[in-house]
Design an enzyme around this catalytic site. Structure first.
Site, PDB file in Angstrom:
ATOM      1  N   HIS A  79      -3.472  -4.789  -0.146  1.00 39.42           N
ATOM      2  CA  HIS A  79      -3.720  -5.233   1.023  1.00 39.42           C
ATOM      3  C   HIS A  79      -3.525  -6.470   0.903  1.00 39.42           C
ATOM      4  O   HIS A  79      -4.473  -7.032   1.142  1.00 39.42           O
ATOM      5  CB  HIS A  79      -4.538  -4.836   2.165  1.00 39.42           C
ATOM      6  CG  HIS A  79      -4.059  -3.067   2.712  1.00 39.42           C
ATOM      7  ND1 HIS A  79      -3.254  -2.785   3.605  1.00 39.42           N
ATOM      8  CD2 HIS A  79      -4.800  -1.559   1.938  1.00 39.42           C
ATOM      9  CE1 HIS A  79      -2.716  -1.397   3.587  1.00 39.42           C
ATOM     10  NE2 HIS A  79      -3.970  -1.357   2.873  1.00 39.42           N
ATOM     11  N   CYS A  86       0.887  -0.979   0.078  1.00 35.48           N
ATOM     12  CA  CYS A  86      -0.712  -0.016   0.923  1.00 35.48           C
ATOM     13  C   CYS A  86       0.725   1.192  -0.403  1.00 35.48           C
ATOM     14  O   CYS A  86       1.890   1.598  -0.586  1.00 35.48           O
ATOM     15  CB  CYS A  86      -0.857   0.115   1.050  1.00 35.48           C
ATOM     16  SG  CYS A  86      -2.409   0.640   1.162  1.00 35.48           S
ATOM     17  N   GLU A  99      -3.064  -8.384   3.902  1.00 36.32           N
ATOM     18  CA  GLU A  99      -3.204  -9.575   4.451  1.00 36.32           C
ATOM     19  C   GLU A  99      -4.618  -9.143   5.018  1.00 36.32           C
ATOM     20  O   GLU A  99      -4.713  -9.630   6.131  1.00 36.32           O
ATOM     21  CB  GLU A  99      -1.991  -8.622   5.885  1.00 36.32           C
ATOM     22  CG  GLU A  99      -2.508  -7.031   6.062  1.00 36.32           C
ATOM     23  CD  GLU A  99      -1.997  -5.817   4.919  1.00 36.32           C
ATOM     24  OE1 GLU A  99      -1.953  -6.255   3.623  1.00 36.32           O
ATOM     25  OE2 GLU A  99      -2.417  -4.524   5.485  1.00 36.32           O
TER      26      GLU A  99
END
Lengths: 252, 203
Positions: free
Chosen positions: B181, B79, B183
């Site tokens: 992202h 990001c 994650e």
């Protein structure tokens, strides 16, 4: 292009999911992490956790809950309910939340929206607005305290104000439609999307597949939130997404 | 051992949680010696470009990251962390980035009528076959950003469409960036992190 999001909402009380969730055969239906994982497997795009804990003493439990969920479920998590300070926001974000939803506190202390947006970025700050149509005034009115208390605020201008203060997303619930299964309040979302340029999550009223397709065909909202239709297995997320895809709506 | 560079940004701990979940040895650190001893680095980031560069500078990490890149250490920016990899950012005025990759960071145009930030799940189109990028071919991942990287076509492995074509995965040698992202992108995001570890860090 950006997909329309389908978001289940979980009510959490003292670290346990309160409403029944029976679309999966879980032995422990109240465990937020297990339920979150099951929704992830179904293809939920995001999860909203609403802290309905009545006492302040028990609020710390929400931080532990989010900590546990975020260790096992890797999708955006929004947390709302009783958040009244930047410190409370920070604790939840640190635990793994991605967004914080402010509702009553946004009305009583609007400066909290700005403070949160400044510290964590607008993308972190969701303002949740509960609205009801006022027949006499012929306008949508904002309610607080879980919908129990009317305010003097007109919903569309309130939406504009919170966006100006830094809200990056609005989660707008139609109290008139909530629990009725008569479809989303399309006029409300048309008015809102015309008034503000941040993502809007629609909530309240869905009961069948056509409610979702109608919402995305008739309004410019970004996401649909639902609780009971998913919890009770009346509809599944794959069913909703398949039906949306057939109607040409882009979903994940 | 992967070191997640800890400079007080938002998603650091969520990245650690994802690596823990995958069973990938990792630690959070802002210590230059620990960073330079790592097998691979992840540079997270949420927030504004200038502030993040200042936070890295304060901790003496700008030269540390540049040295690590020169040594050939695999680095993954995520990001804002990806945006910091390039030469220049234009968020609240021009600012120097880490300069590990050519390119600049510019605002997503609002003229398209689309909402900014670009927030939500968007599909990745892979432009160059690559073991990490291939995981994301045709897959939606979670984006939250208002600025994007412009760089040479040879460095763009994947892109996503948001009125403009936004590079979603970039790479030059040992330095890689993901605009989304991983994650927060479900199973596909986790697979991408695991692949980065396998193909770049352990390789």
């Amino acid at each position: 292009m950006l997909a329309k999001r389908i978001i289940p909402c979980l009510d959490v009380d003292h670290g346990r999911v309160k409403k029944g969730v029976n679309f999966v055969d879980l032995t422990d239906v109240g465990d937020p992490a297990e339920i979150a994982a099951a929704y992830e497997q179904q293809g939920a795009d995001e999860l909203v956790f609403l802290d309905i804990t009545a006492t302040n003493e028990a609020r710390g439990a929400m931080v532990d809950t989010i900590e546990k969920v975020a260790a096992q479920v890797f999708m955006p998590l929004t947390v709302g309910g009783g958040i009244k300070s930047v410190a409370a926001m920070q604790a939840l974000l640190k635990a793994g939340a991605d967004k914080i939803a402010l509702n009553s506190a946004a009305v009583t202390q609007p400066e909290l929206i700005h403070a949160g947006a400044e510290k964590f970025g607008s993308q972190c700050i969701v303002v949740a607005i509960d609205v009801r149509w006022d027949e006499v005034a012929q306008e949508y009115r904002v309610y607080v305290n879980g919908g129990r208390q009317a305010t003097e605020l007109e919903a569309i201008s309130w939406a504009k104000k919170v966006v100006a203060l830094g809200a990056g997303e609005l989660l707008v619930t139609s109290m008139d439609r909530d629990g009725t299964k008569s479809g989303y309040d399309l006029a409300l979302y048309q008015a809102l999307t015309a008034a503000v340029n941040v993502p809007i999550v629609a909530s309240g009223g869905c009961g069948q597949l056509t409610d979702f397709t109608e919402l995305f065909a008739e309004t410019d909202v970004d996401a649909a939130l639902a609780a009971s239709v998913f919890h009770y297995g009346e509809l599944t997320i794959p069913q909703v997404k398949t039906s949306l895809r057939e109607q040409g709506v882009i979903v994940r | 051992m992967i070191v997640v560079v800890d400079y007080d940004t938002g998603n650091t701990r969520n990245l650690k949680k994802a690596l823990d979940y995958l069973g990938i040895a990792n630690q959070l650190s802002s210590d230059p010696a620990t960073i330079l001893a790592a097998d691979g680095l992840i540079l997270p980031g949420v927030g504004a470009f200038q502030k993040a560069m200042a936070a890295l500078e304060e901790r003496g990490l700008v030269t540390v990251l540049q040295t690590a890149a020169q040594q050939g250490k695999p680095i993954l920016g995520i990001c804002l962390g990806m945006q910091l990899l390039v030469e220049t950012g234009y968020e609240f005025g021009a600012a120097r980035g880490l300069g590990l990759l050519p390119g600049e960071v510019v605002p997503i145009p609002t003229a398209t009528g689309l909402k900014v930030p670009h927030m939500g799940w968007n599909t990745n189109e892979v432009l160059q076959a690559n073991p990490v990028a291939d995981v994301f071919a045709g897959q939606a991942t979670y984006f939250v950003h208002s600025f994007y990287v412009q760089t040479a076509a040879k460095n763009i492995l994947a892109q996503t469409d948001y009125g403009v074509k936004i590079p979603s995965i970039i790479q030059q040698d040992n330095v890689m960036g993901m605009q989304f992202h991983p994650e927060k992108s479900g199973q596909v995001g986790l697979q991408g992190l695991a692949r980065f570890n396998k193909e770049l860090v352990l390789a």
